[in-house]
Design a protein around this motif. Structure first.
Motif, PDB file in Angstrom:
ATOM      1  N   ASP A  70       0.815  -1.215   0.000  1.00 38.34           N
ATOM      2  CA  ASP A  70       0.000   0.000   0.000  1.00 38.34           C
ATOM      3  C   ASP A  70       0.851   1.269   0.000  1.00 38.34           C
ATOM      4  O   ASP A  70       0.671   2.171   0.811  1.00 38.34           O
ATOM      5  N   SER A 118       2.149   4.916  -1.158  1.00 37.97           N
ATOM      6  CA  SER A 118       1.431   6.099  -1.644  1.00 37.97           C
ATOM      7  C   SER A 118       2.374   7.290  -1.626  1.00 37.97           C
ATOM      8  O   SER A 118       3.467   7.235  -1.061  1.00 37.97           O
ATOM      9  N   TYR A 119       1.913   8.395  -2.225  1.00 35.09           N
ATOM     10  CA  TYR A 119       2.693   9.622  -2.223  1.00 35.09           C
ATOM     11  C   TYR A 119       2.549  10.381  -0.919  1.00 35.09           C
ATOM     12  O   TYR A 119       3.241  11.382  -0.688  1.00 35.09           O
ATOM     13  N   ASP A 120       1.642   9.964  -0.071  1.00 40.18           N
ATOM     14  CA  ASP A 120       1.359  10.711   1.158  1.00 40.18           C
ATOM     15  C   ASP A 120       2.431  10.536   2.226  1.00 40.18           C
ATOM     16  O   ASP A 120       2.522  11.333   3.156  1.00 40.18           O
ATOM     17  N   GLY A 121       3.210   9.497   2.138  1.00 42.76           N
ATOM     18  CA  GLY A 121       4.241   9.259   3.149  1.00 42.76           C
ATOM     19  C   GLY A 121       4.649   7.803   3.154  1.00 42.76           C
ATOM     20  O   GLY A 121       4.057   6.970   2.447  1.00 42.76           O
ATOM     21  N   THR A 156       5.048   3.924   4.045  1.00 39.77           N
ATOM     22  CA  THR A 156       4.144   2.923   4.596  1.00 39.77           C
ATOM     23  C   THR A 156       4.755   2.265   5.828  1.00 39.77           C
ATOM     24  O   THR A 156       5.986   2.177   5.951  1.00 39.77           O
TER      25      THR A 156
END
Length: 297
Positions: free
Chosen positions: A37, A39-42, A44
């Motif tokens: 999982d 993501s570009y948000d931070g 994992t």
């Protein structure tokens, strides 16, 4: 998406970032890491790692002294070891094993030196890898063909050996290591402990008889944290003798009690601020009443 990486190293060397010399060499390593999982948000936190090291060599066992409390009376003086690892680390769990065999290891405990073969079979029964916190219940430590150099050396007619099995144990593997454990132990005889009583043999000759009894079994509790080693309770006995110990050790403190029993005779070695005194008055009662004072840091 998910991502994985596979690594294979042969004849590699390991060292910590601040070290100039690698103390682990001839490493054969296989590793697979999977991150789920992404993501570009931070970054994992769902990462699992399987690590296998069929063989590696620790060139100098003194490197592990950094994991002991400051001013610990136990210090590794020298020796090398063979290392093997098979572990799986999940975000909230751990499993596998770590095995080490260190022949001709030399250890100092206060004024005594012990030399022999050390075997360490660590079982990972669970844990939190992100916190370096692990359940190592079921692990064993074996000491074979050990010789004690010190006050008891001339008394020891055969090589000394012992086995410690951690019935329950939790550790945080960051310097200084934290350990909380309950253990079962079997040892050949009580010579390392009797060496601590050596100054009183002339006055209390029955203590010498403790050296002649083989195959002693018992149990112990240990806590190591805040640069302090605490023995809330340890006791080993046979039909003729018994040895009990409670105490606390850190950079400034050497406090504790050691109960010695030979048949119906009992004595208590009291240690306070490093000074020792021997007591024959109600030794069992005083041993039972003693509680080590732990650091609150």
């Amino acid at each position: 998406p998910d991502a994985s990486i596979d690594v294979r190293l042969q004849d590699a060397v390991f060292k910590r970032p601040h070290e100039d010399i690698a103390f682990i060499e001839a490493v054969d390593l296989q590793m697979r890491a999977v991150a789920r999982d992404l993501s570009y948000d931070g970054p994992t936190e769902d990462v699992s790692v399987h690590l296998a090291i069929p063989v590696a060599r620790v060139t100098d066992m003194r490197v592990y002294n950094r994991y002991l409390p400051q001013d610990s009376p136990l210090q590794i003086l020298g020796g090398s070891a063979e290392l093997a690892v098979e572990v799986t680390l999940e975000p909230a769990d751990a499993g596998g094993w770590v095995r080490m065999n260190a022949p001709s290891l030399t250890i100092r405990h206060d004024t005594q030196e012990l030399t022999g073969d050390l075997g360490h079979d660590v079982t990972l029964a669970g844990g939190r890898p992100q916190d370096m916190a692990f359940d190592i219940s079921g692990s064993t430590l074996t000491l074979d063909d050990f010789r004690v150099s010190g006050d008891a050396a001339s008394r020891q007619g055969a090589d000394w050996h012992a086995t410690v099995r951690l019935a329950r144990a939790d550790t945080v593997w960051r310097p200084p290591v934290q350990i909380s454990a309950d253990a079962d132990l079997v040892m050949k005889d009580s010579s390392p402990i009797v060496a601590m009583l050596s100054n009183y043999r002339g006055k209390h000759g029955w203590i010498e008889q403790l050296l002649t009894v083989d195959q002693i079994a018992g149990e112990a509790s240990l806590r190591m944290r805040h640069n302090q080693i605490v023995f809330p309770y340890a006791y080993a006995d046979s039909d003729e003798i018994g040895i009990g110990a409670k105490g606390v050790i850190d950079g400034q403190t050497r406090d504790g009690v050691i109960l010695a029993r030979y048949r119906q005779l009992k004595g208590l070695l009291k240690i306070r601020d490093g000074k020792r005194s021997f007591d024959l008055i109600r030794p069992q009662k005083k041993f039972d009443a003693y509680t080590p004072t732990e650091s609150a840091e």
